[in-house]
Enzyme design. Structure first.
Site, PDB file in Angstrom:
ATOM      1  N   ILE A   2       0.897  -1.316  -0.072  1.00 29.58           N
ATOM      2  CA  ILE A   2       0.044   0.234  -0.023  1.00 29.58           C
ATOM      3  C   ILE A   2       0.910   1.398  -0.038  1.00 29.58           C
ATOM      4  CG2 ILE A   2      -0.322  -0.005   2.634  1.00 29.58           C
ATOM      5  CD1 ILE A   2      -3.283   1.033   1.947  1.00 29.58           C
ATOM      6  N   GLY A   3       1.983   1.081   0.653  1.00 32.14           N
ATOM      7  CA  GLY A   3       2.774   2.385   0.770  1.00 32.14           C
ATOM      8  C   GLY A   3       3.348   2.683  -0.562  1.00 32.14           C
ATOM      9  N   TYR A  28      -1.496  -7.947  17.106  1.00 31.55           N
ATOM     10  CA  TYR A  28      -1.641  -6.743  16.128  1.00 31.55           C
ATOM     11  C   TYR A  28      -2.778  -5.963  16.258  1.00 31.55           C
ATOM     12  CZ  TYR A  28      -2.164  -5.065  11.326  1.00 31.55           C
ATOM     13  OH  TYR A  28      -2.420  -4.356  10.047  1.00 31.55           O
TER      14      TYR A  28
END
Length: 181
Positions: A18-19, A149
């Site tokens: 995504i980055g 998480y």
């Protein structure tokens, strides 16, 4: 239209997934982008895809020197118009089997380092700039085997909400996005 022309944006964890997709979009709209990553192959590939408007920084969010490393890069390039705190790790496992080292790693990468990076980089964000924090839909889903998480992403989400109020006087927007696990 070049919405991001003459804008400089730093993306942690910007060398893949995504980055990297965000970095590609920003560069296509005129931004100068600084991306970080911990995998040399990903950084090389990202450089090839992003071209001349990218600065890559080898940076592991587990490294205590990450915030200072990023500040030194920003000082050379100039202040930021945007900061995307995106670097993260996801290690699953039932709470009964997750060991302390895994817990420490997850909270270091997903909470402590982004908070330290924000503290260090905030003075270099231009008035009217933006900060984006990547959280996760796991915060709300209650899935099995990802409590660690989920907890780490809930913590950084809570921090982002507080930062929004803290940086409002400088007209710096702090928003969060959810990434599905």
């Amino acid at each position: 239209m070049s919405r991001f022309e003459n804008k400089t944006i730093l993306i942690t964890g910007g060398s893949s997934k995504i980055g990297l997709a965000g970095a590609k979009r920003l560069v296509s709209e005129g931004a100068k982008v600084i991306i970080t990553g911990r995998t040399e192959e990903h950084l090389i590939s990202a450089t090839e895809h992003l071209g001349k408007n990218v600065t890559v920084v080898m940076d592991n969010a587990e490294d205590d020197n990450s915030p200072e490393r990023l500040v030194s890069v920003v000082k050379k390039i100039g202040n930021l118009d945007g900061l995307w705190l995106n670097a993260a790790c996801a290690i699953g496992g039932d709470i009964i089997t997750v060991d302390r080292d895994t817990m420490n790693k997850m909270f270091t990468v997903n909470v402590v380092t982004p908070m330290l990076q924000m503290r260090a980089l905030a003075p270099y964000i231009n008035e009217g700039g933006s900060v984006l924090v990547t959280s996760s839909s796991a915060v709300y889903e209650g899935q099995p085997s990802i409590s660690l998480y989920s907890a780490s992403k809930a913590a950084i989400l809570a921090a982002a909400r507080s930062w929004a109020a803290e940086f409002a006087p400088r007209k710096i927007r702090v928003i969060h996005s959810f990434q599905a696990l």
